[in-house]
Scaffold this active site. Structure first.
Site, mmCIF file in Angstrom:
data_model
loop_
_atom_site.group_PDB
_atom_site.id
_atom_site.type_symbol
_atom_site.label_atom_id
_atom_site.label_comp_id
_atom_site.label_asym_id
_atom_site.label_seq_id
_atom_site.Cartn_x
_atom_site.Cartn_y
_atom_site.Cartn_z
ATOM 1 N N GLU A 172 4.400 0.646 -10.900
ATOM 2 C CA GLU A 172 5.809 0.443 -10.515
ATOM 3 C C GLU A 172 6.747 1.358 -11.296
ATOM 4 O O GLU A 172 7.796 0.936 -11.788
ATOM 5 C CB GLU A 172 6.192 -1.024 -10.665
ATOM 6 C CG GLU A 172 5.252 -1.907 -9.845
ATOM 7 C CD GLU A 172 5.933 -2.985 -9.060
ATOM 8 O OE1 GLU A 172 7.133 -2.855 -8.795
ATOM 9 O OE2 GLU A 172 5.234 -3.936 -8.708
ATOM 10 N N ALA A 180 -9.940 -7.563 -37.890
ATOM 11 C CA ALA A 180 -11.167 -7.349 -37.108
ATOM 12 C C ALA A 180 -11.326 -8.401 -36.019
ATOM 13 O O ALA A 180 -11.861 -8.112 -34.939
ATOM 14 C CB ALA A 180 -12.382 -7.369 -38.024
ATOM 15 N N SER A 212 3.279 8.754 -8.667
ATOM 16 C CA SER A 212 4.715 8.917 -8.945
ATOM 17 C C SER A 212 5.395 9.730 -7.847
ATOM 18 O O SER A 212 6.548 9.480 -7.493
ATOM 19 C CB SER A 212 4.903 9.665 -10.276
ATOM 20 O OG SER A 212 4.165 9.065 -11.303
ATOM 21 N N ARG A 221 22.015 11.507 -11.414
ATOM 22 C CA ARG A 221 21.525 10.538 -10.422
ATOM 23 C C ARG A 221 22.613 9.492 -10.185
ATOM 24 O O ARG A 221 23.165 8.940 -11.132
ATOM 25 C CB ARG A 221 20.262 9.838 -10.968
ATOM 26 C CG ARG A 221 19.749 8.701 -10.086
ATOM 27 C CD ARG A 221 18.652 7.936 -10.792
ATOM 28 N NE ARG A 221 17.415 8.685 -10.822
ATOM 29 C CZ ARG A 221 16.369 8.486 -10.003
ATOM 30 N NH1 ARG A 221 16.436 7.547 -9.087
ATOM 31 N NH2 ARG A 221 15.284 9.191 -10.114
ATOM 32 N N GLY A 238 0.804 -1.219 0.000
ATOM 33 C CA GLY A 238 0.000 0.000 0.000
ATOM 34 C C GLY A 238 0.834 1.265 0.000
ATOM 35 O O GLY A 238 1.183 1.786 1.070
HETATM 36 C C1 LIG Z 1 -3.717 -2.244 -12.214
HETATM 37 C C2 LIG Z 1 -2.923 -1.411 -11.245
HETATM 38 C C3 LIG Z 1 -2.424 -1.997 -10.089
HETATM 39 C C4 LIG Z 1 -1.723 -1.223 -9.155
HETATM 40 N N1 LIG Z 1 -1.271 -1.816 -8.000
HETATM 41 C C5 LIG Z 1 -0.667 -1.056 -7.039
HETATM 42 C C6 LIG Z 1 -0.288 -1.635 -5.772
HETATM 43 O O1 LIG Z 1 -0.443 -2.844 -5.542
HETATM 44 N N2 LIG Z 1 0.242 -0.816 -4.836
HETATM 45 C C7 LIG Z 1 0.436 0.510 -5.038
HETATM 46 O O2 LIG Z 1 0.910 1.186 -4.130
HETATM 47 N N3 LIG Z 1 0.094 1.082 -6.240
HETATM 48 C C8 LIG Z 1 -0.454 0.346 -7.231
HETATM 49 N N4 LIG Z 1 -0.824 0.909 -8.433
HETATM 50 C C9 LIG Z 1 -0.664 2.340 -8.612
HETATM 51 C C10 LIG Z 1 0.502 2.719 -9.509
HETATM 52 O O3 LIG Z 1 1.719 2.394 -8.910
HETATM 53 C C11 LIG Z 1 0.387 4.227 -9.846
HETATM 54 O O4 LIG Z 1 -0.750 4.347 -10.675
HETATM 55 C C12 LIG Z 1 1.624 4.768 -10.537
HETATM 56 O O5 LIG Z 1 2.665 4.901 -9.610
HETATM 57 C C13 LIG Z 1 1.380 6.145 -11.202
HETATM 58 O O6 LIG Z 1 0.782 7.012 -10.311
HETATM 59 P P1 LIG Z 1 -0.538 7.830 -10.733
HETATM 60 O O7 LIG Z 1 -1.492 6.872 -11.309
HETATM 61 O O8 LIG Z 1 -0.958 8.612 -9.543
HETATM 62 O O9 LIG Z 1 -0.062 8.805 -11.880
HETATM 63 P P2 LIG Z 1 0.644 10.239 -11.687
HETATM 64 O O10 LIG Z 1 1.842 10.105 -10.832
HETATM 65 O O11 LIG Z 1 -0.383 11.231 -11.286
HETATM 66 O O12 LIG Z 1 1.103 10.539 -13.176
HETATM 67 C C14 LIG Z 1 0.186 10.968 -14.197
HETATM 68 C C15 LIG Z 1 0.979 11.162 -15.495
HETATM 69 O O13 LIG Z 1 1.974 12.192 -15.311
HETATM 70 C C16 LIG Z 1 3.249 11.670 -15.613
HETATM 71 N N5 LIG Z 1 4.252 12.246 -14.707
HETATM 72 C C17 LIG Z 1 4.204 12.294 -13.345
HETATM 73 N N6 LIG Z 1 5.299 12.895 -12.858
HETATM 74 C C18 LIG Z 1 6.077 13.220 -13.943
HETATM 75 C C19 LIG Z 1 7.355 13.833 -14.110
HETATM 76 N N7 LIG Z 1 8.091 14.225 -13.062
HETATM 77 N N8 LIG Z 1 7.813 14.016 -15.367
HETATM 78 C C20 LIG Z 1 7.108 13.583 -16.446
HETATM 79 N N9 LIG Z 1 5.902 12.984 -16.351
HETATM 80 C C21 LIG Z 1 5.399 12.791 -15.112
HETATM 81 C C22 LIG Z 1 3.135 10.155 -15.397
HETATM 82 O O14 LIG Z 1 4.154 9.448 -16.092
HETATM 83 C C23 LIG Z 1 1.737 9.906 -15.921
HETATM 84 O O15 LIG Z 1 1.779 9.820 -17.317
HETATM 85 C C24 LIG Z 1 -1.492 0.152 -9.403
HETATM 86 C C25 LIG Z 1 -1.966 0.728 -10.592
HETATM 87 C C26 LIG Z 1 -2.674 -0.029 -11.512
HETATM 88 C C27 LIG Z 1 -3.160 0.606 -12.779
#
Ligand SMILES: Cc1cc2nc3c(=O)[nH]c(=O)nc-3n(C[C@H](O)[C@H](O)[C@H](O)COP(=O)(O)OP(=O)(O)OC[C@H]3O[C@@H](n4cnc5c(N)ncnc54)[C@H](O)[C@@H]3O)c2cc1C
Length: 395
Positions: free
Chosen positions: A363, A340, A132, A381, A124
Site C-alpha cells: 500500500e 536471545a 509502485s 503535488r 488485484g
Molecule cells: C504480504 C503482502 C501482501 C500484499 N497484498 C497485495 C494485495 O492484496 N493487492 C495488491 O495489489 N498488491 C499487494 N501487495 C503488493 C504490494 O502492494 C507491492 O509489493 C508494493 O506496491 C511494492 O511494489 P513492488 O513489490 O513491485 O516493489 P517496486 O515497486 O519494484 O519497488 C522496489 C523498491 O524500489 C523502491 N522504489 C520504487 N519506485 C521508487 C521511486 N520512484 N523512488 C524511490 N524508490 C522507489 C521501492 O520503494 C522499493 O524499495 C502485497 C505485498 C505483500 C508483501
C-alpha cells in the site's frame, strides 16, 4: 477537535479485544508456524458485524464511523497482522471502494454480501512487473459485445485463495497510459480464472497471499466499476482507505510489542535488577510509547476527515508511513529487549518483527510515502478534487 472515543467505540474495542484474546491468541503461534490461514476467523468476524463495520446498514454493514474501522484494525493486529490484512483488503480496499464508486445495482450484487461478510473481496493491482509503478501493469480487458475479455496475471494478492470477488485493474486502452486503466469485479467462478498461494514469505505466514491468473476470462460489461478509464483514480482512492487501515493496524502492532516487552522487562533480571530499570532499555520502551501515541493521533485525524467526507490522501499517507515505520522499529526493539529469547518463537516478538516488514512495503512503500510528503510540502503535488469522495459518515 475531540480526542475522546464514544461509548459505542469503547464497546467495540472491548469486543474485538476479547475476540482476539479468545480466537486468535491461543492459536496464532501454530498457525504462523504451519502457514495456516484460518477462514473461520473471518466468518466469526462477519458474525460480529466486523467485516463491514463502517459500511451503512442499508448496504449490509454495521453503520459505524470510519474510526470504528481503525479500532477494529488496531485490535486485530494486536493479535496478528494476517487478520488485520484480511480486513484491510476486504473492507478497506473492496467494500469502501464499492461504496464510493459502484452503481446501486453493483452495490446490491457485490457490496451487500461483502459488507455482511457472506462473500470475501480481494484487490488485484500488483503484477510481476508493476508494484509502485501502477501504470506498468500488463493485464488487458478487451471489449467484446456485452462482455470484456480479461488476460493477464497479478501477484502478491492477499486472500487470493479465500476471496469470492476480485477488484481487478486492467488496461482497456493502453495508448492513454494510466487514464486507460479500468476496474472490474471478477468472480472466482468465472471460467479462465485461477489462483495460487505463494510460499516462503518472511512474515504474515498465517495469511493467504499469492497469484491470480486470467486466461480469456469473460466478464459481463456490468462488472465495470465507474467508467472506462476510471481505474487509476479508483485504485488511488481505494488506497486512501486501505492505507488508513494499515496505519491503524500498525498501532496494534506497537501495542503488542509494548505488552510483550513490559512483561519481559518486569520478569528478566540482570546485574541484580529488573531489566526495565536499565535506562537504555527504558529508552526503547519510551520510543514505543511515543510511536504509539503519535501514530494514533495521525490515524484518528485521518479517520475524522473521512467522517467529514473530506479528501485525506495526504493525511492518510503520512499516518501510514509513520505508523508502519514506528511499528517496524518497535518490533525490532522488542526483539532486542528479549535478548536471545526474542530470537526464538518461544516468544511472540520474532513474529512481530517478521510481520512488521510487509506493511512498510505494501500500500505504498516507505519511499513512495516519503516522496509524496516531500512533494506536498514543496508544492509539486496537489490533490485534484475527486468527482466521487467517500460519503461522510451519518450516525
Ligand atoms: C504480504 C503482502 C501482501 C500484499 N497484498 C497485495 C494485495 O492484496 N493487492 C495488491 O495489489 N498488491 C499487494 N501487495 C503488493 C504490494 O502492494 C507491492 O509489493 C508494493 O506496491 C511494492 O511494489 P513492488 O513489490 O513491485 O516493489 P517496486 O515497486 O519494484 O519497488 C522496489 C523498491 O524500489 C523502491 N522504489 C520504487 N519506485 C521508487 C521511486 N520512484 N523512488 C524511490 N524508490 C522507489 C521501492 O520503494 C522499493 O524499495 C502485497 C505485498 C505483500 C508483501
Amino acid at each position: 477537535m475531540n480526542f475522546s472515543f464514544t461509548q459505542e467505540q469503547d464497546m467495540l474495542r472491548k469486543t474485538v479485544r476479547t475476540f482476539v484474546d479468545q480466537e486468535i491468541m491461543p492459536n496464532i503461534r501454530q498457525w504462523d508456524i504451519s502457514g495456516h490461514f484460518d477462514l473461520g476467523v473471518l466468518r466469526k468476524l462477519a458474525g460480529l458485524g466486523l467485516m463491514g463495520v463502517c459500511i451503512p446498514e442499508a448496504y449490509g454493514g454495521s453503520g459505524m464511523d470510519y474510526n470504528a474501522l481503525a479500532i477494529v484494525c488496531e485490535e486485530l493486529e494486536r493479535g496478528d497482522t494476517a487478520f488485520r490484512t484480511a480486513v484491510s483488503v476486504h473492507t478497506g480496499l473492496n467494500c469502501m471502494t464499492l461504496l464510493q464508486w459502484a452503481s446501486e445495482e453493483q452495490k446490491k450484487r457485490y457490496l451487500i454480501p461483502q459488507a455482511r461478510g457472506e462473500k470475501v473481496g480481494a484487490f488485484g493491482l500488483t503484477e510481476p512487473g508493476a508494484g509502485s509503478d501502477v501504470a506498468a501493469i500488463q493485464t488487458t480487458a478487451a471489449k467484446d459485445g456485452n462482455e470484456y475479455v480479461l488476460n493477464g496475471q497479478k501477484t502478491w494478492i492477499s486472500l487470493c485463495d479465500a476471496a469470492d470477488h476480485f477488484l481487478v485493474f486492467a488496461y482497456t486502452d493502453k495508448t492513454k497510459k494510466h487514464q486507460g486503466i479500468s476496474a472490474f469485479i471478477v468472480e472466482r467462478t468465472y471460467p479462465g480464472f485461477s489462483s495460487k498461494a505463494q510460499k516462503g514469505k518472511l512474515g504474515i505466514r498465517a495469511g493467504n497471499t499469492g497469484e491470480l491468473f486470467f486466461e480469456d476470462v469473460r466478464i459481463p460489461a456490468d462488472n465495470l466499476i465507474g467508467q472506462e478509464g476510471d481505474g487509476f483514480k479508483i485504485a488511488m482512492s481505494a488506497l486512501d482507505n486501505g492505507r488508513f487501515t494499515v496505519a491503524a493496524g500498525a498501532c496494534g502492532q506497537i501495542m503488542a510489542c509494548l505488552e510483550a516487552s513490559v512483561d519481559y522487562c518486569r520478569e528478566r533480571k540482570t546485574f541484580g535488577v529488573e531489566i526495565g530499570r536499565h535506562q537504555l532499555v527504558q529508552q526503547m520502551i519510551a520510543h514505543m510509547e511515543a510511536g504509539l501515541q503519535m501514530s494514533r493521533l495521525l490515524v484518528y485525524r485521518a479517520g475524522e476527515l473521512k467522517n467529514e467526507g473530506k479528501r485525506n490522501t495526504r493525511e492518510t499517507s503520512l499516518a501510514k508511513w509513520q505508523a508502519c515505520d514506528f511499528a517496524n522499529k518497535a518490533a525490532d526493539d522488542a526483539v532486542q529487549i528479549h535478548g536471545a529469547y526474542g530470537y526464538s518463537d518461544e516468544y511472540p516478538v520474532e513474529r512481530y518483527l517478521r510481520n512488521s516488514k510487509a506493511p512498510v512495503i505494501y500500500e505504498g512503500t516507505r519511499e513512495i510515502h516519503t516522496i509524496m510528503q516531500a512533494e506536498y510540502v514543496l508544492g509539486y503535488r496537489t490533490d485534484k478534487p475527486l468527482n466521487r469522495l467517500l460519503p461522510a459518515w451519518k450516525p
